[in-house]
Design an enzyme around this catalytic site. Structure first.
Site, short mmCIF file in Angstrom:
data_model
loop_
_atom_site.label_atom_id
_atom_site.label_comp_id
_atom_site.label_asym_id
_atom_site.label_seq_id
_atom_site.Cartn_x
_atom_site.Cartn_y
_atom_site.Cartn_z
CD GLU A 48 27.02 16.79 69.87
OE1 GLU A 48 26.74 17.85 70.48
OE2 GLU A 48 26.19 15.87 69.71
CG LEU A 79 16.97 7.88 61.24
CD1 LEU A 79 18.25 7.06 61.08
CD2 LEU A 79 16.06 7.65 60.04
CE LYS A 139 24.47 10.15 68.11
NZ LYS A 139 24.70 10.57 66.71
#
Length: 813
Positions: A667, A613, A682
């Site tokens: 992960e 994105l 993030k």
């Protein structure tokens, strides 16, 4: 009378000599003079022969035997048995003379300049006499002309200056007294006014040919070599170098002075004075057009004619306040260098007159420094100037072109191109004629510099990106597939050629010395490559110093993230899927951003947030356009969104998490996702990109996992989740009771950040978020009430690889 010259590679052996003779005998010239160099490698061997003759042991004898064998073998292969004896006798006579000279040098243990010139000149004598004999054997009449008898020089051995007045008379007299249609002459050699043999400098056979051409007013001079004309750059360094169709004398002089090996610089002056065109052609591809050199040549479309370079240069700088406004300093400097017989390649002086620097050949640097310091000894003692500063391991790269003067921004484009590739310029010189723009750079950067300049000025077709991929797992493998699929599109539509020149994973590493990794067989190539070592891999990336280099990190490895600084400081772009660097301490993050800016090396990490994105890109656009971010709300974990979209308390929570890991959403250690660490990273990256200083320990984490889940191995983690199934059911039921969904939400408001599980009502933008989708809401000065929304798949190998791929292209163009 036409004059042709054939270089050492053209007469390297019997096979090549036959090609030369075919060219000579199949042209339409009524009369011609053919000038030849020594056979390839012979001049170097003769120089060694002279040097070895001064050694205590008779090492020269081996070289002498090797040279004898080389010439006898060529003669035997060229000549029929019936006509061979005379030529072989001539060869042996010459080598007997050489042996006598070497024996004398050995006994004296002294090699004078005159003797050295005599020894080194035998190469052209031998090649020209062998070719003359071969012509006679195939019934082609010719007259061998001894250049020593007709070209007269001063007694400056090795670089003798020609007396053109006397030489022209002697050449014309010889031709008149020895009428023929074909003359064979040795290049390079001449005779001083004292009667001793001299030479015209390395490459002097070209000069000999120009002397003959000027003496007979030839309609043109042909220089036959092993390339199809003068090239836009050295083809050994730049595979895409092109022949220059036409070039002016002055451009050719500039290119040859700055390292172009096709033609010896003094060659041009005799033909230029008589306006004799010069053709540079290829013995091994005689049908190729080659390069035409004359007074008015024009090359349509190209402002720059060519790019050339000189390696192994030293820069000498003389500085001091006592130089300012005082006449005579430059005169003293250049007189000192002249007396020391040091040739100055480049000169530059600031308008302040505080400093002046000159570039000289590296072998002359110590002698030049000593001469300058001696000349300015009084001023140095009295602190008017400082002792010479010598910088070694340098090269000069030069742009050459007559048209540069009438076009602005050539210098800007040149130095901008060098700067964008991390090539530091130590000195600059540009004459008022603007035919040449020269830059002194490091030896280590010269090949890269020539390539990037050639790409900038000649390769409008495509730009080459040299890519190294670290990590060839799920995402890395998909990235290589996508690159392979898009190669033709990128070349056709973006004029970009992507070359994968290195691969590395936890087991092996592969660096391609030439060419690129096969995108259909990369797995096999990597498996067969040497054992992986990150430090060795990074050193190889830096030492190869390829233009437009990009390292792509598709790992979650802290050691790989730790090398970003080394790469960026060498102007190597970094594209990171790995979140560790951007989410490390703010000081480390800021340093990487600073290095990226300082060394003009892109550092891109779009996939750190939202996979493919355009989250970070959108945020950067907002900030660059002057907007201010006030609040960010986001669901940033495709893993957690997948888990809570698929968990409805009818099957164990641990089973849903296993499904997410099996489908590649988590992960390697799913606790990074479920524990909130990945989401914390993030939101911190987004806050930093928005211009805020934020550390991980400043982010509030409302974790929903029991503490025992963080203990032990990944398998222990799954067992603990099974034990706490009732806890997860309670979380689900509490949200369902309120007609809400569970979402793990990250928020950044007024400089504060938090992450945690929230109940999301049906009227929220987060409610209709399905599968592995992510969503980010940006509330800014321009979007205060209705946020700017970025929404879509936020996990998965394909979309992550596509985000990395997009960053790679951005970094390259």
């Amino acid at each position: 009378m036409q004059v042709l010259k054939f270089g050492g590679s053209s007469v390297a052996n019997a096979e090549n000599i036959k090609k030369v003779v075919q060219i000579v005998t199949h042209n339409n010239y009524a009369k011609q003079i053919v000038v030849v160099s020594a056979m390839k490698g012979v001049t170097d061997k003769l120089l060694q022969l002279g040097d070895k003759s001064c050694q205590p042991e008779k090492e020269y004898e081996k070289i002498l035997q090797s040279l004898t064998t080389q010439h006898i073998e060529a003669a035997n292969e060229l000549l029929p048995v019936a006509t061979r004896s005379g030529c072989l006798s001539m060869i042996m006579q010459i080598f007997n003379e050489l042996e006598d000279i070497c024996e004398s040098v050995f006994r004296l243990q002294e090699l004078s300049p005159a003797t050295k010139d005599r020894i080194v000149g035998y190469g052209e004598l031998l090649s020209s006499k062998i070719i003359s004999a071969y012509l006679e054997s195939i019934k082609v009449k010719n007259v061998w002309m001894d250049s020593r008898a007709v070209i007269e020089t001063n007694n400056n051995y090795s670089y003798a200056a020609v007396d053109f007045e006397k030489t022209n008379v002697k050449i014309k007299d010889f031709l008149k007294s020895n009428p023929a249609n074909l003359y064979m002459a040795p290049g390079f050699i001449a005779r001083g006014n004292n009667g001793h043999a001299t030479t015209l400098g390395r490459g002097g056979s070209d000069y000999s040919a120009a002397i003959y051409a000027a003496a007979v007013d030839a309609p043109s001079l042909e220089i036959w070599t092993d390339v199809s004309g003068m090239m836009t750059a050295d083809p050994r360094w730049v595979p895409s170098a092109k022949p220059i169709p036409m070039i002016s004398y002055k451009e050719a002089m500039e290119l040859s002075h700055f390292g172009a090996k096709v033609i010896y610089p003094p060659t041009i002056l005799p033909v230029m004075q008589k306006n004799i065109p010069v053709w540079v052609k290829n013995t091994f591809a005689p049908e190729d057009k080659g390069t035409l050199m004359n007074a008015t040549a024009s090359h349509e479309g190209n402002i720059v004619s060519g790019i050339s370079s000189i390696t192994e240069v030293a820069l000498l700088s003389l500085e001091g306040g006592g130089m300012v406004g005082i006449p005579g300093f430059s005169k003293t400097l250049f007189e000192a260098l002249a007396f020391a017989k040091v040739n100055v390649i480049l000169i530059t002086q600031g308008s302040s007159e505080y400093s002046i620097c000159v570039a000289v050949n590296a072998v002359d640097a110590s002698r030049a420094s000593e001469a300058i310091n001696k000349a300015f000894e009084f001023d140095i003692v009295n602190n008017k100037v400082f002792p010479v500063v010598e910088e070694d391991n340098l090269s000069i790269v030069a742009l050459v072109g007559d048209k540069m003067k009438s076009h602005p921004n050539i210098s800007g484009k040149m130095f901008g191109t060098l700067g964008r590739n991390g090539i530091n310029v130590r000195a600059i010189a540009q004459g008022s004629s603007e035919k040449n723009i020269s830059a002194v750079i490091s030896n280590a950067d010269v090949k890269k510099a020539v390539n990037v300049l050639h790409e900038a000025f000649f390769e409008s077709v495509y730009k080459q990106l040299n890519v190294y991929v670290v990590g060839t797992g799920n995402v890395g493998g998909r990235l290589l597939e996508q690159i392979h699929h898009q190669l033709k599109y990128l070349k056709k539509n973006l004029s970009v050629e992507v070359r994968i020149v290195g691969l590395s994973n936890s087991r092996n590493m592969l660096i391609k010395e030439n060419g690129s990794v096969s995108l259909t067989k990369w797995k096999e190539e990597l498996e067969a490559a040497e054992a992986g070592d990150l430090d060795t891999f990074v050193n190889a990336v830096i030492s190869k110093n390829l233009r437009n280099s990009i390292v792509v990190d598709v790992t979650a490895n802290a050691a790989v993230a730790a090398v970003y600084g080394r790469l960026l400081s060498k102007s190597i772009a970094v594209v990171a899927c790995n979140k560790i660097a951007a989410s490390s301490s703010y000081a480390s993050y800021a340093q990487l951003k600073s290095l990226s800016h300082e060394f003009n090396a892109p550092f891109l990490f779009e996939t750190n947030v939202g996979a493919g994105l355009p989250v970070i890109g959108t945020l950067n656009d907002l900030i660059r356009s002057g907007d201010v971010v006030n609040k960010v709300q986001a669901v940033l974990s495709g893993t957690l969104n997948f888990v809570f979209n698929n968990y409805d308390a009818t099957k164990p929570f641990a089973e849903v998490v296993r499904q997410a890991q099996a489908e590649g959403y988590t992960e390697p250690d799913p606790r990074l996702d479920l524990g909130g660490t990945d989401v914390m990273r993030k939101i911190m990256i987004l806050a930093r990109e928005a211009g805020y200083i934020l550390e991980m320990d400043e982010i509030k984490n409302k974790s929903f996992l029991p503490a025992s889940c963080f203990e032990g191995s990944v398998e222990d983690f799954y067992k603990e989740m099974e034990k706490h199934e009732a806890h997860f059911k309670a979380l689900y039921n509490a949200a369902a009771k309120e007609n809400c969904k569970l979402k793990f939400v990250a928020e950044f408001v007024n400089g504060k950040a938090s992450v945690g599980l929230q109940h999301i009502p049906a009227d929220s933008d987060f409610y209709h978020l399905y599968g592995k989708d992510n969503i980010v809401l940006f509330y800014t000065m321009r979007y205060p009430d209705q946020p700017l929304v970025v929404k879509g798949a936020g996990a998965g190998a394909d979309v992550t690889a596509s985000g990395v791929f997009a960053d790679l292209i951005k970094a390259g163009i």
